[in-house]
Write an enzyme that holds these catalytic residues in place. Structure first.
Site, PDB file in Angstrom:
ATOM      1  N   LYS B  81       0.927  -1.100   0.070  1.00 39.78           N
ATOM      2  CA  LYS B  81       0.145   0.186   0.148  1.00 39.78           C
ATOM      3  C   LYS B  81       1.024   1.234  -0.023  1.00 39.78           C
ATOM      4  CE  LYS B  81      -4.142   1.933   2.757  1.00 39.78           C
ATOM      5  NZ  LYS B  81      -4.642   1.910   3.920  1.00 39.78           N
ATOM      6  N   SER B 156      -9.686   1.760   3.210  1.00 38.69           N
ATOM      7  CA  SER B 156      -9.013   2.456   2.514  1.00 38.69           C
ATOM      8  C   SER B 156      -7.729   1.643   1.601  1.00 38.69           C
ATOM      9  CB  SER B 156      -7.951   3.383   3.311  1.00 38.69           C
ATOM     10  OG  SER B 156      -7.239   2.992   4.116  1.00 38.69           O
ATOM     11  N   SER B 180      -9.531  -0.803   7.426  1.00 39.78           N
ATOM     12  CA  SER B 180      -9.084  -0.584   5.892  1.00 39.78           C
ATOM     13  C   SER B 180      -8.169  -1.721   5.313  1.00 39.78           C
ATOM     14  CB  SER B 180      -7.970   0.546   6.074  1.00 39.78           C
ATOM     15  OG  SER B 180      -8.936   1.741   6.365  1.00 39.78           O
TER      16      SER B 180
END
Lengths: 483, 487
Positions: B81, B156, B180
């Site tokens: 990420k 997210s 997330s």
């Protein structure tokens, strides 16, 4: 109406640690800009602080030295504000639970004369907490540059109660506090390097009034004398405002030590809301008894305690102690030489009059001096036994300082020892001297002991200055006793 | 061996690499080719570095040839990420603020993955600064759900979940502050694990809310998740909040733990607002465990209704302070229109941050401000303790909890314009972060329209081995993982 001033000081002291408070990069002064940095100091995305235990050790030690209560837990908070010298735009500090509470700084006010000890007072402390220092801004004509070398240096904030009333007290407070920090090895407290910085909170109130007046914070007091001058100036300014019927405003003022003037920086309405909250990146640290005990064992005797001991144990005059105790290395030097020689006052005199002078001229530190305590003790003993005369000893000291040779060797090499005693020759000089001064003889016999001195001059002259004064005295007394 | 390496598990691929029927270069090339083929539609990545990935693969093959392979991850392409630092690679947090920032250092998890021999492939899209539940808040455009390109992948960590579901990586790391990892894993039909707070170092993770953030793996199978977790877990002296604990061989532990378990069903997690298809799928999963011989027990987490409020006070407060460093002074976006220093802050941050980030900074600044601190932040911390106590009380009776991961399946891009509606996406995942517990999403079916559904299993602090075993018991008895999106 008569007014009194009320003064409280906030003193920031940089803690002397090898690395910074929340990361491993080195701490120091005078390096190329932005070389003492790493991702943590620069607050790069993703970096986290990790506490340097040495910094906490130092502030606990400072607290122990000043008689503070040490909190059972060291807790960290974030103080949020934007400024380019603060890389994270928050400062890691301690808000509601400072590591040290209470305590006091002992001060000495000026005595009635140079050789008379002044009044002692204890100025109470509110708190001491630990935080991180910020970087430094260098303003150019068209831009400003930031140097983050200082950012993240461990910094103690020592807050006094509003318990001082004159600029002289504030001066004495800072002097004593600085000596304590240097003694404890906590900081070098060099104000020119920003290792000690002071802000003063000053107000005035009618004498007898208990409530504090409107407070003015004075910033940028960059030397201990500026602190005294700045406070003095601010008290006068406030009195003038009140005397002409004006009203004082709560504000922060900037003192310019060069011009001796101050100007307003901001008023209360512009005060920051720092939005303190516990730093979630740092765990609270438990401070247990064993930890405190270990640090307590490392705490040195403080200057005033040492001075009291020097006065009592060595029977030194106040003036000597007031020179010796403020430098820990010097005091240690003195004690070693005093013990070796058994003559503390003579040692004290040599240090204060001769050693400090030579060191000053040579511009070296005490540790670099070739005259070690053992040298000085040996010289003191040579004088004491009469083997070396006072004037010769002064010469020996200078040579000893230059070469580091033993005083005995120097005296022999330079022929500075008192003359080898030829008892019959000395006795003859003494008889001649007594015979030549019947007036003094009569006085001595009448009980005036000091009359003996009248014979010594001629004896010394006859010996060309090399007679051992102690032997001269003994011989004269022996002969006089038979007359 | 199938040409579709990119849909296989790490376990399978590690065996092929070990048996030398496959090289890391071949595997990495297949993943790169797959990425090129589908990325135009999925947009899971913010950036990729093909030469760098191939160089890592070549090094892995060289190690293996020299008999120095480092374990099951050696040679396996894994995506990170874009909030996790990789030295020499962009680190944007999907924000204009950091659009041109290149990290000079590795996060601890990055260093650990490199040490395990993994091939780091690409920077995965996410909501800006990990704030959001749909990956629509990325300054570089939304990621599309591989199961239905008109829908969000969740967030997210939507890029991580989507890239894995689309075969663009074989595992990924995400970060989970309020769900997330687990929520996008549910919406994309993959396994996603949020470890116990403190198990994985946060050093090098761009902070959103420090007391809630935790890095964790996305993987095709529970066993793969166990392998990745084993590689990244462990105490780190650069993170004061990382816990000193022995890291077991999670993969080996899986085989030792066979249940049956006492499983709790928190009644507050099956209330209004839960999509009926999801409710039914999770009920079926519970029925499976019952059949397996597990004791199923209804439990209550009475403070659940305060989770969302508590979370949005604590997370935004911490975020408002954590994001203060993005000021345009030392790095990141600097406005060209500023007139003085204060204006520089205003303009740089106004231009650099997106709407949701600004909204949370303002909220967090407000709850910390003088006069409001006690009423909001301090009270939220107290409620947080009550929420944690709820869970700990439940764990006196059960070994793990089962809940839906998300109240809804993947929704249409642009469908939820109201930020408060989006906040409700995390209603079942937030409590786990507030309590610092481990939680895992396990795929447990599809809606009639073909969208993945996930179940969340919540474990006890630092008992990831048990949590993974519970999840794997279900996974091995079902074949959801064999279904892949058609792209």
């Amino acid at each position: 109406m008569n007014y009194e001033a009320v003064i409280g000081l906030e003193v920031h002291v940089q803690v002397k640690t090898r690395s910074k408070i929340f990361t491993r990069v080195g701490a120091g002064y005078g390096h190329e800009p932005n070389t003492l940095t790493d991702p943590v100091v620069l607050a790069l995305p993703g970096t986290l602080p990790v506490m340097n235990k040495a910094a906490l050790d130092a502030v606990i030690k400072a607290g122990l030295l000043l008689g503070c209560e040490i909190a059972p837990v060291c807790k960290w908070d974030r103080k949020n504000y934007f400024y380019p010298d603060s890389p994270k735009n928050y400062q890691i500090s301690q808000y509601d639970q400072p590591i040290c509470l209470g305590g006091s700084v002992e001060i000495e006010l000026l005595g009635s004369a140079r050789n008379v000890m002044g009044e002692h007072k204890k100025i109470p402390l509110t708190r001491i907490h630990l935080e991180e220092d910020v970087g430094k801004l260098n303003h150019g004509t068209s831009d400003s540059l930031v140097d983050y070398n200082r950012a993240g240096t461990p910094l103690m904030e020592i807050v006094s109660e509003p318990a001082m009333h004159t600029a002289e007290e504030a001066y004495a407070y800072l002097t004593s506090l600085r000596a304590t920090m240097i003694y404890g090895g906590i900081s070098d407290c060099d104000m020119e390097k920003g290792q000690l910085r002071c802000d003063a909170n000053i107000s005035i109130r009618p004498i007898g009034e208990a409530k504090l007046g409107v407070k003015v914070e004075l910033k940028n007091l960059n030397s201990i004398s500026f602190v005294r001058d700045g406070i003095s100036h601010e008290i006068k300014r406030q009195l003038a405002v009140v005397e002409r019927g004006g009203t004082l405003m709560q504000e922060t003022r900037d003192f310019d030590g060069m011009t001796g003037t101050s100007q307003s920086l901001r008023t209360k309405e512009m005060a920051h809301d720092y939005r303190y909250f516990p730093d979630p990146d740092l765990m609270p640290v438990k401070v247990d008894e064993a930890w405190k005990q270990k640090l307590r064992a490392e705490c040195p005797e403080l200057p005033f305690d040492k001075q009291r001991r020097f006065l009592a144990d060595y029977l030194l005059p106040y003036t000597l102690t007031s020179v010796l105790v403020w430098d820990r290395a010097l005091a240690d030097y003195f004690e070693e030489a005093a013990k070796l020689s058994g003559k503390p006052q003579a040692v004290g005199n040599w240090i204060v009059n001769d050693l400090l002078r030579e060191i000053g001229v040579a511009k070296i530190a005490l540790t670099e001096s070739k005259v070690q305590p053992a040298h000085l003790a040996a010289l003191v003993q040579l004088v004491d036994t009469g083997a070396v005369l006072a004037n010769a000893a002064k010469e020996i000291f200078v040579e000893m300082f230059a070469t580091g040779d033993q005083p005995d060797a120097i005296a022999d090499r330079r022929g500075l020892k008192a003359a080898p005693t030829d008892a019959s020759e000395l006795e003859q000089w003494c008889r001649d001297a007594i015979a030549a001064n019947t007036k003094a003889l009569a006085e001595f016999k009448a009980g005036k002991d000091s009359a003996i001195n009248a014979f010594k001059g001629p004896v010394m002259k006859a010996s060309k200055g090399k007679a051992n004064p102690k032997l001269v005295d003994e011989t004269l007394r022996r002969l006089l006793g038979t007359m | 061996m199938s040409s579709e390496f990119f849909f296989q598990s790490i376990t399978q691929l590690a065996a092929a690499l070990e048996g030398k029927t496959l090289s890391s270069i071949e595997l990495t090339r297949a993943v790169v080719a797959r990425t090129k083929a589908v990325e135009g539609r999925v947009h899971a990545f913010n950036s990729v570095d093909e030469p760098d990935a191939l160089a890592q693969a070549a090094e892995s093959d060289a190690r293996r040839a020299a008999g120095q392979a480092r374990g099951p991850l050696d040679g396996i392409p894994i995506g990170l990420k874009d909030v996790i630092a990789v030295a020499g690679q962009p680190l944007t947090a999907s924000s204009k603020m950091l659009a041109n920032f290149v990290s000079p250092y590795d996060a601890t998890v990055t260093a650990k993955l490199k040490n395990a021999g993994a091939v780091l492939w690409g920077r995965l899209n996410c909501d800006e600064f990990a704030m959001g539940s749909s990956t629509e808040n990325s300054a570089f455009g939304p990621t599309h759900n591989p199961w239905d390109l008109t829908r969000v992948p969740g967030g997210s960590s939507g890029g991580s979940a989507a890239a894995l579901a689309a075969g663009e990586v074989l595992a990924a790391l995400g970060s989970d502050t309020g769900g997330s990892i687990r929520q996008p894993a549910a919406l994309c039909g993959v396994v996603g694990l949020k470890p116990t707070y403190g198990l994985v170092s946060r050093y090098g993770l761009i902070a959103f809310a420090s007391s809630l953030d935790q890095i964790g793996p996305f993987a095709r199978t529970v066993e793969d998740a166990a392998i990745v977790l084993g590689a990244i877990a462990g105490h780190d002296e650069r993170d004061s909040t990382s816990f000193k604990t022995e890291i077991p061989d999670y993969r080996a532990e899986l085989k030792k733990r066979t249940g049956p378990w006492r499983l709790g069903i928190p009644k507050e997690y099956f209330a209004d607002g839960l999509d009926p298809e999801i409710g039914a799928a999770v009920e079926q999963a519970i029925a499976f465990y019952k059949k397996l011989g597990c004791e199923i027990k209804e439990v209550s987490l009475p403070h659940t209704r305060y989770c969302l409020d508590t979370y949005y006070v604590i997370a935004t407060a911490e975020a408002s302070s954590n994001l203060a460093r993005y000021d345009g002074i030392r790095y990141g976006h600097r406005s060209k229109n500023a007139t003085d220093i204060v204006d520089l802050y205003f303009q740089s941050r106004a231009e650099g941050f997106g709407a949701e980030v600004k909204r949370r900074i303002i909220l967090g600044t407000y709850v910390l401000s003088s006069g409001y601190y006690d009423a909001y932040y301090l009270r939220a911390q107290k409620v947080r303790t009550l929420i944690r106590n709820d869970f700990l009380a439940a764990f006196r009776e059960v070994d793990a909890l089962i809940t839906p991961t998300s109240p809804m399946p993947a929704f249409k891009i642009g469908e939820k314009a109201d930020p408060l509606a989006l906040y409700l996406c995390d209603i079942y995942t937030i409590g786990v972060n507030l309590a610092g517990l481990p939680g895992i999403n396990v795929p447990c079916g599809f809606t009639k329209s073909g969208l993945p559904i996930g179940a969340q299993i919540i474990g006890q602090p630092f008992r990831e081995s048990e949590l993974l075993a519970v999840a794997q018991a279900y996974e091995q008895a079902h074949d959801w993982k064999t279904k892949m999106p058609s792209l």
